[in-house]
Motif scaffolding. Structure first.
Motif, PDB file in Angstrom:
ATOM      1  N   ASP A  47      -2.806  13.597  24.276  1.00 38.41           N
ATOM      2  CA  ASP A  47      -1.834  13.476  23.284  1.00 38.41           C
ATOM      3  C   ASP A  47      -1.680  12.047  22.556  1.00 38.41           C
ATOM      4  O   ASP A  47      -1.256  12.109  21.334  1.00 38.41           O
ATOM      5  N   ALA A  48      -2.278  11.101  23.164  1.00 37.34           N
ATOM      6  CA  ALA A  48      -2.417   9.924  22.244  1.00 37.34           C
ATOM      7  C   ALA A  48      -3.372  10.064  21.019  1.00 37.34           C
ATOM      8  O   ALA A  48      -2.946   9.420  19.918  1.00 37.34           O
ATOM      9  N   LEU A  49      -4.163  10.740  21.286  1.00 36.88           N
ATOM     10  CA  LEU A  49      -5.359  10.995  19.888  1.00 36.88           C
ATOM     11  C   LEU A  49      -4.580  11.799  18.899  1.00 36.88           C
ATOM     12  O   LEU A  49      -4.808  12.021  17.774  1.00 36.88           O
ATOM     13  N   LEU A  50      -3.947  12.814  19.411  1.00 36.45           N
ATOM     14  CA  LEU A  50      -3.105  13.658  18.583  1.00 36.45           C
ATOM     15  C   LEU A  50      -2.281  12.948  17.354  1.00 36.45           C
ATOM     16  O   LEU A  50      -2.144  13.294  16.164  1.00 36.45           O
ATOM     17  N   LYS A  51      -1.698  11.993  17.809  1.00 31.27           N
ATOM     18  CA  LYS A  51      -0.938  11.384  16.954  1.00 31.27           C
ATOM     19  C   LYS A  51      -1.219   9.756  16.483  1.00 31.27           C
ATOM     20  O   LYS A  51      -0.521   8.681  16.174  1.00 31.27           O
ATOM     21  N   ALA A  52      -2.531   9.573  16.605  1.00 33.67           N
ATOM     22  CA  ALA A  52      -3.371   8.231  16.556  1.00 33.67           C
ATOM     23  C   ALA A  52      -2.946   7.824  15.130  1.00 33.67           C
ATOM     24  O   ALA A  52      -2.941   8.816  14.186  1.00 33.67           O
ATOM     25  N   PRO A  53      -2.611   6.675  14.849  1.00 34.27           N
ATOM     26  CA  PRO A  53      -2.263   6.181  13.393  1.00 34.27           C
ATOM     27  C   PRO A  53      -3.430   6.140  12.445  1.00 34.27           C
ATOM     28  O   PRO A  53      -3.306   6.012  11.121  1.00 34.27           O
ATOM     29  N   SER A  54      -4.648   6.356  12.911  1.00 37.58           N
ATOM     30  CA  SER A  54      -5.890   6.086  11.976  1.00 37.58           C
ATOM     31  C   SER A  54      -5.697   7.409  10.928  1.00 37.58           C
ATOM     32  O   SER A  54      -5.408   8.494  11.505  1.00 37.58           O
ATOM     33  N   ARG A  55      -6.265   7.056   9.814  1.00 35.30           N
ATOM     34  CA  ARG A  55      -6.411   8.108   8.625  1.00 35.30           C
ATOM     35  C   ARG A  55      -7.804   8.270   8.108  1.00 35.30           C
ATOM     36  O   ARG A  55      -8.041   8.813   7.094  1.00 35.30           O
ATOM     37  N   TRP A  56      -8.787   7.638   8.756  1.00 34.18           N
ATOM     38  CA  TRP A  56     -10.079   7.530   8.150  1.00 34.18           C
ATOM     39  C   TRP A  56     -10.736   9.000   8.582  1.00 34.18           C
ATOM     40  O   TRP A  56     -10.088   9.859   9.607  1.00 34.18           O
ATOM     41  N   PRO A  57     -11.747   9.555   7.961  1.00 33.93           N
ATOM     42  CA  PRO A  57     -12.193  10.982   8.169  1.00 33.93           C
ATOM     43  C   PRO A  57     -12.782  11.229   9.608  1.00 33.93           C
ATOM     44  O   PRO A  57     -13.195  10.324  10.129  1.00 33.93           O
ATOM     45  N   GLU A  58     -12.715  12.298   9.947  1.00 30.48           N
ATOM     46  CA  GLU A  58     -12.935  12.773  11.518  1.00 30.48           C
ATOM     47  C   GLU A  58     -13.949  14.017  11.214  1.00 30.48           C
ATOM     48  O   GLU A  58     -13.463  15.149  10.715  1.00 30.48           O
ATOM     49  N   LEU A  59     -14.979  14.068  11.993  1.00 31.43           N
ATOM     50  CA  LEU A  59     -15.796  15.140  12.371  1.00 31.43           C
ATOM     51  C   LEU A  59     -15.999  15.935  13.824  1.00 31.43           C
ATOM     52  O   LEU A  59     -16.334  14.862  14.506  1.00 31.43           O
ATOM     53  N   TYR A  60     -15.506  17.034  14.023  1.00 29.50           N
ATOM     54  CA  TYR A  60     -15.440  17.477  15.330  1.00 29.50           C
ATOM     55  C   TYR A  60     -16.679  18.454  15.469  1.00 29.50           C
ATOM     56  O   TYR A  60     -16.497  19.545  14.945  1.00 29.50           O
ATOM     57  N   LEU A  61     -17.477  18.093  16.619  1.00 27.73           N
ATOM     58  CA  LEU A  61     -18.601  19.054  16.755  1.00 27.73           C
ATOM     59  C   LEU A  61     -18.563  19.549  18.032  1.00 27.73           C
ATOM     60  O   LEU A  61     -18.534  19.011  18.985  1.00 27.73           O
ATOM     61  N   TYR A  62     -18.378  21.028  18.338  1.00 24.35           N
ATOM     62  CA  TYR A  62     -18.036  21.463  19.610  1.00 24.35           C
ATOM     63  C   TYR A  62     -18.540  22.898  19.781  1.00 24.35           C
ATOM     64  O   TYR A  62     -19.436  23.345  18.735  1.00 24.35           O
ATOM     65  N   SER A  63     -18.257  23.515  20.728  1.00 24.40           N
ATOM     66  CA  SER A  63     -19.013  24.815  20.986  1.00 24.40           C
ATOM     67  C   SER A  63     -18.357  25.758  21.732  1.00 24.40           C
ATOM     68  O   SER A  63     -17.474  25.311  22.788  1.00 24.40           O
ATOM     69  N   GLN A  64     -17.985  26.988  21.544  1.00 22.20           N
ATOM     70  CA  GLN A  64     -17.512  28.084  22.471  1.00 22.20           C
ATOM     71  C   GLN A  64     -18.207  28.241  23.738  1.00 22.20           C
ATOM     72  O   GLN A  64     -17.489  28.762  24.711  1.00 22.20           O
ATOM     73  N   ALA A  65     -19.572  27.702  24.096  1.00 22.35           N
ATOM     74  CA  ALA A  65     -20.076  27.825  25.199  1.00 22.35           C
ATOM     75  C   ALA A  65     -19.960  26.436  26.178  1.00 22.35           C
ATOM     76  O   ALA A  65     -20.274  26.508  27.290  1.00 22.35           O
ATOM     77  N   ASP A  66     -18.999  25.544  25.650  1.00 18.50           N
ATOM     78  CA  ASP A  66     -18.763  24.451  26.603  1.00 18.50           C
ATOM     79  C   ASP A  66     -18.009  24.659  27.722  1.00 18.50           C
ATOM     80  O   ASP A  66     -16.788  25.117  27.425  1.00 18.50           O
ATOM     81  N   LEU A  67     -18.552  24.574  28.729  1.00 16.24           N
ATOM     82  CA  LEU A  67     -17.870  24.852  30.164  1.00 16.24           C
ATOM     83  C   LEU A  67     -16.941  23.539  30.683  1.00 16.24           C
ATOM     84  O   LEU A  67     -15.998  23.835  31.546  1.00 16.24           O
ATOM     85  N   ILE A  68     -16.958  22.638  29.860  1.00 19.70           N
ATOM     86  CA  ILE A  68     -16.128  21.307  30.264  1.00 19.70           C
ATOM     87  C   ILE A  68     -15.109  21.140  29.111  1.00 19.70           C
ATOM     88  O   ILE A  68     -13.872  20.785  29.798  1.00 19.70           O
ATOM     89  N   ILE A  69     -15.319  21.092  27.938  1.00 19.99           N
ATOM     90  CA  ILE A  69     -14.114  20.937  26.880  1.00 19.99           C
ATOM     91  C   ILE A  69     -14.156  22.177  26.468  1.00 19.99           C
ATOM     92  O   ILE A  69     -14.758  22.698  25.952  1.00 19.99           O
ATOM     93  N   LYS A  70     -12.707  22.709  26.422  1.00 15.70           N
ATOM     94  CA  LYS A  70     -12.494  24.027  25.769  1.00 15.70           C
ATOM     95  C   LYS A  70     -12.770  23.734  24.171  1.00 15.70           C
ATOM     96  O   LYS A  70     -12.065  23.058  23.707  1.00 15.70           O
ATOM     97  N   ALA A  71     -13.215  24.988  23.544  1.00 22.96           N
ATOM     98  CA  ALA A  71     -13.293  24.902  22.123  1.00 22.96           C
ATOM     99  C   ALA A  71     -11.689  24.903  21.419  1.00 22.96           C
ATOM    100  O   ALA A  71     -11.632  24.454  20.634  1.00 22.96           O
ATOM    101  N   SER A  72     -11.026  25.757  22.156  1.00 16.09           N
ATOM    102  CA  SER A  72      -9.511  25.857  21.611  1.00 16.09           C
ATOM    103  C   SER A  72      -8.804  24.454  21.537  1.00 16.09           C
ATOM    104  O   SER A  72      -8.200  24.277  20.669  1.00 16.09           O
ATOM    105  N   GLU A  73      -9.049  23.636  22.547  1.00 16.26           N
ATOM    106  CA  GLU A  73      -8.468  22.167  22.433  1.00 16.26           C
ATOM    107  C   GLU A  73      -8.942  21.525  21.500  1.00 16.26           C
ATOM    108  O   GLU A  73      -8.430  20.709  20.803  1.00 16.26           O
TER     109      GLU A  73
END
Length: 208
Positions: A129-155
């Protein structure tokens, strides 16, 4: 720290976050562009506190952050993923101690993050929740996978969409079948090209 003190609501990663930023001055590279490469939820937790320090302490406000890459992160606290992650960390430990720690973590997480969540969330805001509203506005790149069993891709997708709605330049890449924090192992050339292109775009644009 990641699995126990932070679960109890103890902000134990604040000190390492500040120490990491202080290293930039120790090595006299505080005037160069900075790119954060964040791995898994442990890295996301540390990054959350780095964001707080960057935006609340005058000595760090002039640092030139160019962008952030999130690898297999961030995700909400989920018991199954947390247990898998902790089991991986404890793989070489004595079997009896390992299962004791797993049981302790699971019990603590159930009580504090599920049963008492309405109370604990007002005391210790979740890292997600803290990262959702973080004040930073620099670019972000998200690298993820549907096969990840620890972090859900949908999140991860939810985070990327929410940040984009705040005006953050966002790019998200789904590797589909690579395991948790293993995207570079499975797709080394593609992964490196994505990171280098992102870095080049960030530094070229000099975002703040």
């Amino acid at each position: 720290m990641v699995f126990f003190s932070e679960t109890f609501g103890i902000r134990s990663l604040q000190t390492p976050a500040r120490q990491l930023l202080e290293l930039l001055f120790d090595y006299s590279i505080e005037n160069r562009p900075i790119l954060f490469h964040v791995f898994s939820n442990g890295g996301a937790m540390l990054y959350r506190y780095i964001m707080e320090v960057l935006h609340t302490h005058k000595s760090f406000k002039n640092l030139r952050v160019a962008g952030t890459i999130f690898d297999s992160a961030p995700g909400r606290r989920n018991l199954r993923g947390g247990l898998r992650a902790l089991e991986t960390v404890l793989a070489s430990m004595n079997m009896l101690l390992k299962y004791f720690l797993l049981f302790t973590f699971a019990s603590t997480a159930v009580v504090l993050r599920i049963l008492l969540y309405p109370l604990t969330r007002s005391i210790h805001e979740s890292h997600y929740d803290a990262l959702l509203k973080a004040p930073s506005r620099w670019p972000e790149l998200y690298l993820y996978s549907q096969a990840d069993l620890i972090i859900k891709a949908s999140e991860v997708q939810l985070m990327a969409d929410a940040r984009q709605q705040l005006g953050v330049p966002v790019k998200a890449v789904d590797f589909s079948d690579s395991p948790h924090v293993s995207h570079m192992r499975v797709y080394p050339t593609y992964y490196c090209n994505l990171c280098m292109t992102f870095l080049s775009d960030c530094v070229g644009g000099s975002p703040s």
